[in-house]
Motif scaffolding. Structure first.
Motif, PDB file in Angstrom:
ATOM      1  N   LYS A   1       0.873  -1.162  -0.115  1.00  0.00           N
ATOM      2  CA  LYS A   1      -0.115  -0.058   0.054  1.00  0.00           C
ATOM      3  C   LYS A   1       0.855   1.333   0.036  1.00  0.00           C
ATOM      4  N   ASP A   2       0.682   2.272  -0.887  1.00  0.00           N
ATOM      5  CA  ASP A   2       1.214   3.428  -1.012  1.00  0.00           C
ATOM      6  C   ASP A   2       0.797   4.335   0.173  1.00  0.00           C
ATOM      7  N   PRO A   3       1.667   4.722   1.125  1.00  0.00           N
ATOM      8  CA  PRO A   3       1.128   5.770   2.171  1.00  0.00           C
ATOM      9  C   PRO A   3       0.566   7.016   1.709  1.00  0.00           C
ATOM     10  N   LYS A   4       1.278   7.347   0.634  1.00  0.00           N
ATOM     11  CA  LYS A   4       0.836   8.718  -0.002  1.00  0.00           C
ATOM     12  C   LYS A   4      -0.444   8.792  -0.674  1.00  0.00           C
ATOM     13  N   THR A   5      -0.860   7.771  -1.518  1.00  0.00           N
ATOM     14  CA  THR A   5      -2.042   7.868  -2.360  1.00  0.00           C
ATOM     15  C   THR A   5      -3.252   6.960  -1.624  1.00  0.00           C
ATOM     16  N   GLY A   6      -2.544   6.102  -0.909  1.00  0.00           N
ATOM     17  CA  GLY A   6      -3.603   5.158  -0.273  1.00  0.00           C
ATOM     18  C   GLY A   6      -3.972   4.056  -1.186  1.00  0.00           C
ATOM     19  N   ARG A   7      -3.315   3.823  -2.402  1.00  0.00           N
ATOM     20  CA  ARG A   7      -3.688   2.670  -3.369  1.00  0.00           C
ATOM     21  C   ARG A   7      -2.806   1.673  -3.314  1.00  0.00           C
ATOM     22  N   TYR A   8      -3.291   0.593  -3.680  1.00  0.00           N
ATOM     23  CA  TYR A   8      -2.384  -0.714  -3.457  1.00  0.00           C
ATOM     24  C   TYR A   8      -1.682  -0.706  -4.990  1.00  0.00           C
ATOM     25  N   VAL A   9      -0.310  -1.204  -4.707  1.00  0.00           N
ATOM     26  CA  VAL A   9       0.620  -1.086  -6.028  1.00  0.00           C
ATOM     27  C   VAL A   9       1.034  -2.776  -5.999  1.00  0.00           C
ATOM     28  N   PHE A  10       0.658  -3.309  -7.242  1.00  0.00           N
ATOM     29  CA  PHE A  10       1.177  -4.773  -7.618  1.00  0.00           C
ATOM     30  C   PHE A  10       2.362  -4.442  -8.261  1.00  0.00           C
ATOM     31  N   GLU A  11       3.701  -5.141  -7.913  1.00  0.00           N
ATOM     32  CA  GLU A  11       4.951  -5.135  -8.345  1.00  0.00           C
ATOM     33  C   GLU A  11       5.376  -6.445  -8.681  1.00  0.00           C
ATOM     34  N   TYR A  12       6.047  -6.640  -9.818  1.00  0.00           N
ATOM     35  CA  TYR A  12       6.924  -7.812 -10.295  1.00  0.00           C
ATOM     36  C   TYR A  12       8.177  -7.450 -10.495  1.00  0.00           C
ATOM     37  N   GLY A  13       9.015  -8.232  -9.993  1.00  0.00           N
ATOM     38  CA  GLY A  13      10.485  -8.035 -10.086  1.00  0.00           C
ATOM     39  C   GLY A  13      10.864  -6.616  -9.813  1.00  0.00           C
ATOM     40  N   GLY A  14      10.138  -5.986  -8.896  1.00  0.00           N
ATOM     41  CA  GLY A  14      10.503  -4.592  -8.513  1.00  0.00           C
ATOM     42  C   GLY A  14      10.093  -3.687  -9.359  1.00  0.00           C
ATOM     43  N   THR A  15       9.127  -3.950 -10.476  1.00  0.00           N
ATOM     44  CA  THR A  15       8.652  -3.034 -11.489  1.00  0.00           C
ATOM     45  C   THR A  15       7.074  -2.893 -11.161  1.00  0.00           C
ATOM     46  N   THR A  16       6.810  -1.702 -11.031  1.00  0.00           N
ATOM     47  CA  THR A  16       5.216  -1.437 -10.730  1.00  0.00           C
ATOM     48  C   THR A  16       4.406  -1.869 -12.011  1.00  0.00           C
ATOM     49  N   ILE A  17       3.774  -2.757 -11.995  1.00  0.00           N
ATOM     50  CA  ILE A  17       2.651  -3.238 -13.200  1.00  0.00           C
ATOM     51  C   ILE A  17       1.503  -2.261 -13.038  1.00  0.00           C
ATOM     52  N   TYR A  18       0.889  -2.081 -12.059  1.00  0.00           N
ATOM     53  CA  TYR A  18      -0.450  -1.337 -11.882  1.00  0.00           C
ATOM     54  C   TYR A  18      -0.786  -1.043 -10.607  1.00  0.00           C
ATOM     55  N   GLU A  19      -1.380   0.206 -10.312  1.00  0.00           N
ATOM     56  CA  GLU A  19      -2.236   0.514  -9.233  1.00  0.00           C
ATOM     57  C   GLU A  19      -3.465   0.297  -8.971  1.00  0.00           C
ATOM     58  N   TRP A  20      -3.976   0.206  -7.625  1.00  0.00           N
ATOM     59  CA  TRP A  20      -5.568   0.130  -7.747  1.00  0.00           C
ATOM     60  C   TRP A  20      -6.082   0.309  -6.469  1.00  0.00           C
ATOM     61  N   GLU A  21      -7.364   0.726  -6.507  1.00  0.00           N
ATOM     62  CA  GLU A  21      -8.213   1.087  -5.190  1.00  0.00           C
ATOM     63  C   GLU A  21      -9.661   0.782  -5.427  1.00  0.00           C
ATOM     64  N   GLN A  22     -10.387   0.923  -4.492  1.00  0.00           N
ATOM     65  CA  GLN A  22     -11.732   0.593  -4.265  1.00  0.00           C
ATOM     66  C   GLN A  22     -12.525   1.158  -3.559  1.00  0.00           C
ATOM     67  N   SER A  23     -13.822   1.478  -4.040  1.00  0.00           N
ATOM     68  CA  SER A  23     -14.819   2.033  -3.325  1.00  0.00           C
ATOM     69  C   SER A  23     -16.048   1.050  -3.434  1.00  0.00           C
ATOM     70  N   LEU A  24     -17.171   1.442  -2.713  1.00  0.00           N
ATOM     71  CA  LEU A  24     -18.532   0.623  -2.636  1.00  0.00           C
ATOM     72  C   LEU A  24     -18.758   0.179  -3.982  1.00  0.00           C
ATOM     73  N   GLU A  25     -18.695   1.173  -5.121  1.00  0.00           N
ATOM     74  CA  GLU A  25     -19.287   0.693  -6.418  1.00  0.00           C
ATOM     75  C   GLU A  25     -18.380   0.348  -7.379  1.00  0.00           C
ATOM     76  N   GLU A  26     -16.995   0.781  -7.037  1.00  0.00           N
ATOM     77  CA  GLU A  26     -15.751   0.448  -8.235  1.00  0.00           C
ATOM     78  C   GLU A  26     -14.653   0.259  -7.782  1.00  0.00           C
ATOM     79  N   VAL A  27     -13.995  -0.415  -8.859  1.00  0.00           N
ATOM     80  CA  VAL A  27     -12.459  -0.557  -8.464  1.00  0.00           C
ATOM     81  C   VAL A  27     -11.635   0.082  -9.711  1.00  0.00           C
ATOM     82  N   ASN A  28     -10.835   0.918  -9.468  1.00  0.00           N
ATOM     83  CA  ASN A  28      -9.904   1.794 -10.285  1.00  0.00           C
ATOM     84  C   ASN A  28      -8.530   1.179 -10.375  1.00  0.00           C
ATOM     85  N   ILE A  29      -8.277   0.901 -11.690  1.00  0.00           N
ATOM     86  CA  ILE A  29      -6.924   0.406 -11.941  1.00  0.00           C
ATOM     87  C   ILE A  29      -6.172   1.582 -12.564  1.00  0.00           C
ATOM     88  N   TYR A  30      -4.926   1.829 -12.233  1.00  0.00           N
ATOM     89  CA  TYR A  30      -3.964   2.904 -13.025  1.00  0.00           C
ATOM     90  C   TYR A  30      -2.836   2.135 -13.436  1.00  0.00           C
TER      91      TYR A  30
END
Length: 247
Positions: free
Chosen positions: A91-120
């Protein structure tokens, strides 16, 4: 001359588009292509080949004649395991998003609310929205660049998606994919169904707390639940106290 394009994600900040004439074979390009991120294999990062183990000796006595070869094979396997990229979610403490990394490389970030999931996802340099291919299905997400022979992401979503309301757009160089939950207030343990991308038990509790407080706030607009705390485990925000009032 016909030109083939291949999409390669090398670093956190860039994808690289390689080109070469299709009639000829280029070994360098072939080696690079073999290193492309293949998300269909992410669920099997820890799998070992049964065929590789079939030839292992039953006892030390039986293996004395070939022990040097076996020792060398074991060293090679150990080195390969040490070099295998590690997939993690933090979890990124600055953005509150969860960061999925593979081999030290960020693949995507994501977060969710009641209605939706956002992928960056960070787009390749210079790539415009018209060049992006993003297919959102009820249970699968595909993301890539037009002309490429494969997708950068091609993976099942964690749960069912309402495609009629889902969408995507580009904000500067960030691709924002909005997946609308088919089941409102459902807790997604990851945006995509990669086992290695799932949050741990503590992170899941944190997510459920956030969703439940969001639900309380919507159902009781005259109260402020921002500093509310729970004693013990956080209940399921979808089913707690009779469940959500729709979907």
């Amino acid at each position: 001359v016909t030109v083939a394009f291949v999409l390669l994600h090398i670093t956190e900040t860039s994808w690289v588009q390689l080109s070469c004439p299709t009639p000829s074979y280029n070994p360098t390009i072939a080696i690079i292509m073999s290193k492309l991120s293949d998300y269909s294999k992410f669920d099997h990062l820890d799998d070992s080949s049964e065929e590789e183990n079939e030839g292992a000796p039953a006892t030390l006595d039986e293996s004395e004649a070939i022990s040097p070869a076996i020792h060398e094979q074991q060293q090679q396997q150990q080195q390969q395991q040490e070099e295998e990229p590690i997939a993690t979610t933090r979890k990124d403490p600055k953005t509150g998003r969860y960061v999925f990394e593979y081999g030290g490389t960020t693949i995507y970030e994501w977060e969710q609310s009641l209605e939706e999931v956002n992928i960056y996802v960070k787009a390749p340099p210079g790539v415009k929205a018209a060049q992006i291919v993003c297919n959102i299905s009820p249970r699968k997400l595909e993301l890539g660049i037009r002309g490429s022979d494969r997708y950068f992401i091609s993976e099942a979503t964690y749960s069912l998606v309402d495609t009629s309301e889902s969408s995507w757009y580009m904000d500067d160089d960030i691709i924002n994919i909005v997946l609308i939950k088919a089941h409102r207030a459902e807790t997604w343990e990851s945006a995509l169904k990669t086992v290695a991308a799932r949050v741990d038990a503590f992170q899941k509790q944190d997510i459920q707390k956030s969703l439940l407080l969001e639900r309380f706030q919507q159902e009781n607009p005259g109260f402020d639940f921002r500093d509310a705390e729970f004693n013990g485990s956080v209940p399921d925000p979808r089913t707690f106290m009779g469940g959500v009032n729709y979907k």
